[in-house]
Scaffold this motif. Sequence first.
Motif, PDB file in Angstrom:
ATOM      1  N   ILE A  17       0.848  -1.210   0.000  1.00 46.62           N
ATOM      2  CA  ILE A  17       0.000   0.000   0.000  1.00 46.62           C
ATOM      3  C   ILE A  17       0.879   1.255   0.000  1.00 46.62           C
ATOM      4  O   ILE A  17       0.625   2.219  -0.722  1.00 46.62           O
ATOM      5  N   LYS A  18       1.936   1.186   0.797  1.00 46.47           N
ATOM      6  CA  LYS A  18       2.857   2.333   0.869  1.00 46.47           C
ATOM      7  C   LYS A  18       3.419   2.632  -0.527  1.00 46.47           C
ATOM      8  O   LYS A  18       3.467   3.776  -0.966  1.00 46.47           O
ATOM      9  N   LYS A  19       3.832   1.569  -1.204  1.00 44.41           N
ATOM     10  CA  LYS A  19       4.421   1.720  -2.545  1.00 44.41           C
ATOM     11  C   LYS A  19       3.380   2.279  -3.525  1.00 44.41           C
ATOM     12  O   LYS A  19       3.674   3.184  -4.306  1.00 44.41           O
ATOM     13  N   TYR A  20       2.171   1.754  -3.450  1.00 41.45           N
ATOM     14  CA  TYR A  20       1.115   2.228  -4.362  1.00 41.45           C
ATOM     15  C   TYR A  20       0.841   3.717  -4.119  1.00 41.45           C
ATOM     16  O   TYR A  20       0.782   4.510  -5.070  1.00 41.45           O
ATOM     17  N   ILE A  21       0.695   4.091  -2.855  1.00 40.71           N
ATOM     18  CA  ILE A  21       0.335   5.485  -2.555  1.00 40.71           C
ATOM     19  C   ILE A  21       1.468   6.429  -2.968  1.00 40.71           C
ATOM     20  O   ILE A  21       1.222   7.510  -3.503  1.00 40.71           O
ATOM     21  N   ALA A  22       2.696   5.974  -2.771  1.00 39.93           N
ATOM     22  CA  ALA A  22       3.833   6.824  -3.145  1.00 39.93           C
ATOM     23  C   ALA A  22       3.874   7.058  -4.659  1.00 39.93           C
ATOM     24  O   ALA A  22       4.365   8.103  -5.108  1.00 39.93           O
TER      25      ALA A  22
END
Length: 209
Positions: free
Chosen positions: A195-200
């Motif tokens: 999720i962190k990667k997607y949001i970034a």
Amino acid sequence: MSKPVYYYFNLRARGELPRLVAAAGKVEIEDKRIPFSEWPGQYKSKTPYGQLSALVVDGHWYAQKLAITLFLARKAGLYPTSGNPVDILKYDHVLNFTEEVLEQVVVALVDKHIHNKPEKLEKLKQDVLDAKIPIFEKLLTQNGTGYFVGDKLSVVDLSAFDVTEHLVDLHGKAYLDSYPLLKAHFDRVGKNENIKKYIASRPAPEYNL
Ligand SMILES: N[C@@H](CCC(=O)N[C@@H](CS)C(=O)NCC(=O)O)C(=O)O
């Protein structure tokens, strides 16, 4: 199966949950973000119901955000694929509740940003959020695992996260101080590596909704 192509506008609004599910579960999709200017001419007539979101799987167009979400969530292991109907009901009833709240938020945001009518958004906090967000906290208290249903991340958590992102946008992170379990849940999901990667890497939206 070829890589499914997911079509929605470059917004979160009613189309973010399938993206969150695909990201969290590492289900490969092509995330096609359609500019509003191209929508009516190039895409509307291709979709089953004249609306987005839509998912093209092996050349076939499917629609309805929740159906697409559950398809991806089953593939991702974020929603039961079989089992006791009551166990599935445990997911569905919370998911329908969180999505109902999201819909109220989205309607108010669309009114403000697209129709230039900010009144609904101004009333949202008093009329909807003050009544419904304590229920999010209660659900987390009752389940007692840090997740909304069961003891690991599911589609329900991603739906709640989608709602909570809007709360934080609208009222700041301090809004969550009154809801400590929801705040911890928001942080927990936000720290999920996928999720962190997607949001970034999420593109700046066409409108902030
Ligand atoms: N129940 C549908 C609602 C879809 C919907 O309202 N889509 C809107 C955008 S959020 C749309 O396509 N609007 C453009 C139009 O109707 O031409 C779903 O869950 O997918």
